[in-house]
Design an enzyme around this catalytic site. Structure first.
Site, PDB file in Angstrom:
ATOM      1  N   ASP A   1       0.870  -1.161   0.000  1.00 48.06           N
ATOM      2  CA  ASP A   1       0.000   0.000   0.000  1.00 48.06           C
ATOM      3  C   ASP A   1       0.917   1.223   0.000  1.00 48.06           C
ATOM      4  OD1 ASP A   1      -2.320   1.639   0.347  1.00 48.06           O
ATOM      5  OD2 ASP A   1      -1.859   1.750   2.482  1.00 48.06           O
TER       6      ASP A   1
ATOM      7  N   ASP B   1      -0.026   5.067   1.106  1.00 50.61           N
ATOM      8  CA  ASP B   1      -0.189   5.951   2.268  1.00 50.61           C
ATOM      9  C   ASP B   1      -0.130   5.162   3.577  1.00 50.61           C
ATOM     10  OD1 ASP B   1      -0.482   8.057   0.583  1.00 50.61           O
ATOM     11  OD2 ASP B   1      -2.653   8.197   0.738  1.00 50.61           O
TER      12      ASP B   1
ATOM     13  N   ARG C   1      -5.718   7.972  -6.396  1.00 56.84           N
ATOM     14  CA  ARG C   1      -5.541   8.431  -7.775  1.00 56.84           C
ATOM     15  C   ARG C   1      -4.316   9.337  -7.899  1.00 56.84           C
ATOM     16  NH1 ARG C   1      -9.755   8.263 -11.446  1.00 56.84           N
ATOM     17  NH2 ARG C   1     -11.528   6.996 -10.791  1.00 56.84           N
TER      18      ARG C   1
END
Length: 209
Positions: free
Chosen positions: A9, A11, A117
């Site tokens: 992942d 963040d 995004r």
């Protein structure tokens, strides 16, 4: 390493942009006169922008149309992207670059699987665009976590079966996504309690035999 394919992942695992998200959502909430604090912000981790907005609007004094919601979400992203200009290479989380380098030396394929995004913008700011074998992000998927779509896409991009992949996450929604995709998981922070492998720091990945 037991796993020759690791999907990260973004963040909260490779870099912390939590504060940037918080400030952007706080600005939106303040403009709309909606109560918003860090406790509410913590509920937004690992979920999509629109899902986050729905949580914030639960405390609003009125009902918002779909058009208004989309406008607010777009405005939040504008605020967030403006703040990303302050992101620097030094903002990668402790041990990240060393761990990625060690995995690559061992011949492990590494990918990013993020619902954001803004993934490519963030990686570019950090100087890490070329640090991975593949990148799957929110611009390529229809469903956000806990749907496994982004992790399955990342696995496909590195030519790996889901069962041969290890997902590294900091959000419970991400761990659920990994499990739903048939992958093993390693969790940092709050995700450690529901992951197959709880980690105190990303460097501990190298100890998974």
């Amino acid at each position: 390493m037991k796993y020759q394919n690791v999907i990260f992942d973004l963040d909260g695992v490779l870099v912390s942009t939590d504060e940037y998200h918080y400030q952007a959502w706080k600005r939106i909430a303040d403009e709309e006169h909606i109560p918003f604090d860090r406790e509410t912000n913590n509920k937004l981790r690992g979920i999509s922008r629109m899902a986050s907005l729905e949580i914030i609007l639960q405390k609003a004094g009125r009902t918002y149309s779909q058009e208004e919601k989309e406008a607010l979400a777009a405005k939040k992203n504008t605020y967030y992207r403006e703040s990303l200009k302050n992101l620097q290479a030094e903002d990668t989380l402790p041990g990240v670059r060393e761990t990625l380098a060690s995995l690559r030396k061992q011949g492990v394929k590494i990918a990013v699987g993020s619902s954001s995004r803004n993934t490519m913008t963030i990686l570019a700011q950090l100087g890490m665009t070329d640090a991975f074998d593949a990148i799957a992000d929110g611009t390529e998927i229809t469903h956000s976590k806990p749907d496994p779509e982004v992790f399955l896409l990342a696995a496909e991009k590195i030519g790996a079966a889901p069962s041969d992949c290890l997902v590294v996450e900091d959000a419970k929604a991400g761990i659920e996504a990994g499990h739903r995709g048939g992958m093993k998981t390693a969790g940092i922070g709050e995700a450690a309690s529901v992951a197959d492998y709880p980690l105190h720091g990303i460097g501990e990945l190298l100890q998974i035999a």
